[in-house]
Design a protein around this motif. Sequence first.
Motif, mmCIF file in Angstrom:
data_model
loop_
_atom_site.group_PDB
_atom_site.id
_atom_site.type_symbol
_atom_site.label_atom_id
_atom_site.label_comp_id
_atom_site.label_asym_id
_atom_site.label_seq_id
_atom_site.Cartn_x
_atom_site.Cartn_y
_atom_site.Cartn_z
ATOM 1 N N ASP A 49 11.625 25.934 -14.658
ATOM 2 C CA ASP A 49 11.826 24.974 -15.740
ATOM 3 C C ASP A 49 12.909 23.966 -15.375
ATOM 4 O O ASP A 49 12.787 22.758 -15.656
ATOM 5 N N LEU A 50 13.974 24.437 -14.733
ATOM 6 C CA LEU A 50 15.048 23.530 -14.341
ATOM 7 C C LEU A 50 14.567 22.527 -13.289
ATOM 8 O O LEU A 50 14.887 21.332 -13.347
ATOM 9 N N LYS A 93 19.354 23.452 -18.305
ATOM 10 C CA LYS A 93 20.405 24.038 -17.474
ATOM 11 C C LYS A 93 21.200 25.096 -18.263
ATOM 12 O O LYS A 93 21.514 26.171 -17.743
ATOM 13 N N PHE A 130 19.030 28.046 -18.588
ATOM 14 C CA PHE A 130 18.894 28.731 -17.298
ATOM 15 C C PHE A 130 20.152 29.552 -16.999
ATOM 16 O O PHE A 130 20.071 30.690 -16.530
ATOM 17 N N SER A 184 13.429 30.372 -16.369
ATOM 18 C CA SER A 184 13.474 30.504 -14.914
ATOM 19 C C SER A 184 13.919 29.198 -14.264
ATOM 20 O O SER A 184 14.015 28.148 -14.915
ATOM 21 N N GLU A 185 14.137 29.286 -12.948
ATOM 22 C CA GLU A 185 14.526 28.090 -12.201
ATOM 23 C C GLU A 185 13.404 27.049 -12.159
ATOM 24 O O GLU A 185 13.648 25.863 -11.961
#
Length: 516
Positions: free
Chosen positions: A253-254, A241, A244, A250-251
């Motif tokens: 990975d989150l 987070k 990010f 990028s989103e």
Amino acid sequence: MKRLEKTAGARGTRATRGGAMQMLASGLLIALLAACSLDPAYKRPDMNIPSAFKEAPHTDATDASAASAGQWKPAQPSDALSRGEWWTVFGDDMLNKLEEQALEANQDLKAAAARVRQSRAALSSARSAWFPEIDAGFGPTREKLSPASQGLPQNANVPPLTLWRAQSTVSYEADLFGRVSSNVRAARADSQQSEALFRSVQLALQADVAAAYFSLRELDAERDLYNRTIALREEGVKLVKRRFDEGEVSELDLSQANNSLATARAEAVGVERQRAAAEHSLAILLGKTPAEFTFPQQPLVPVTARVPAGLPSALLERRPDIAAAERAMAAANARVGLAKSAFFPKLDITGSFGYESAGLGELFMWSSRTFLLGPFAGTALTLPIFDGGRRKAQLAQARAQFDEDVALYRSQVLTAFREVEDNLADLRLLDDQIRAQGDAVSSAQRAAHLSQTQYREGQVSYLDVLDSERSVLVAQRQASQLAGSQAVATVNLIRALGGGWGDVKASDSTDQVAKR
């Protein structure tokens, strides 16, 4: 005249002596017939048994006593020997307390104890046939005798008569051809079988409590593992987070990090479900409702009771289920003799003595005394002649029952050997598997550490980190399950051996693996 009196007296004396001799001869004949048992000669069946356990650790001893340690002896049930508190080999105070609670409150064990009392009462009932039965009675009877029975003309009037009676009755069945003795032997074997089955239930309860306890602790270890995994993945989510938010990842990975955390939490709930069911099962073994029992979280520390080398196969003689099967054979053998005795005469001795009178006031006068003996001076000898094949069928049934019990006994012995060999193999192979799994855990942890480092440096994607973390979790969970399986396999081996290693010593029999 005096000579005639002397002659008559001599004849009376000779008659008295003759009658006494006849009674003595009859008594001796009855005694000899009673000692004649029709039971077939009982012998425990021979079995082709290997001299040693295939999977048992071998000993290097070369002396004769060590060489014969693994030989099977003809079955001599030793199930009554004290096994002691075999579960103390694990050195676990909590387990010791649970075993004590189970022995005091388990309902299945109480039911088995009640069955033992029933069998002992049945044996006492069978033994009572060795003694005469004495009854006493009092009361009036109303009867009308026929003129013919009184030697009167047919038209003679015989008025009804009320008779008051107070008398005692004695009845006894002579133990001809071992009829009573065979029944007593069968009841005694049944009682011994019931006691062996009680010890079998007791041993099974002890083993079930120990197995349930270790399984519960293994689930606690898994729960602890998931708690640590969830904590690590929460840290991972925070890391992703932060990156990010800084625009470094990028989103995707989150989302992958959040998915990994949610998956771990869901799997942890599954372990909780298993633990709740295991805790409830252990409560029932302890004779409690699930609401009355709560087991504190206590992760399993891998333990092992080292199997001594050269385990003698004679240890199986301690197994109560084998002893119960052998006693069932003995009972069936005695019932074959009981069925045979039905083909021979039966001797019932009966008699009564008391008072009878037409009026209650004269009942206990000496002139009102009366007695009754059966035919043949108090005996009733009956000889079976024809019954449509009933006795023959009963004998065939008794013999078939014996054959069945022999087959069940042999099957029980073979099953016992299989159970011992299975658990010996489990323990031997689990040692190798645990060592290999330990290497797998170390390698997975090393890979996870490298992937996290490379991710921070931007060399790999977060998917690689997740894969390595999943590998660590899987490897650690498998290691925890193997530790639980090893503890349970040790319990099962002790149960299969009838409750311990016997007198076989091992220097490291209570060694414990170091805490993780």
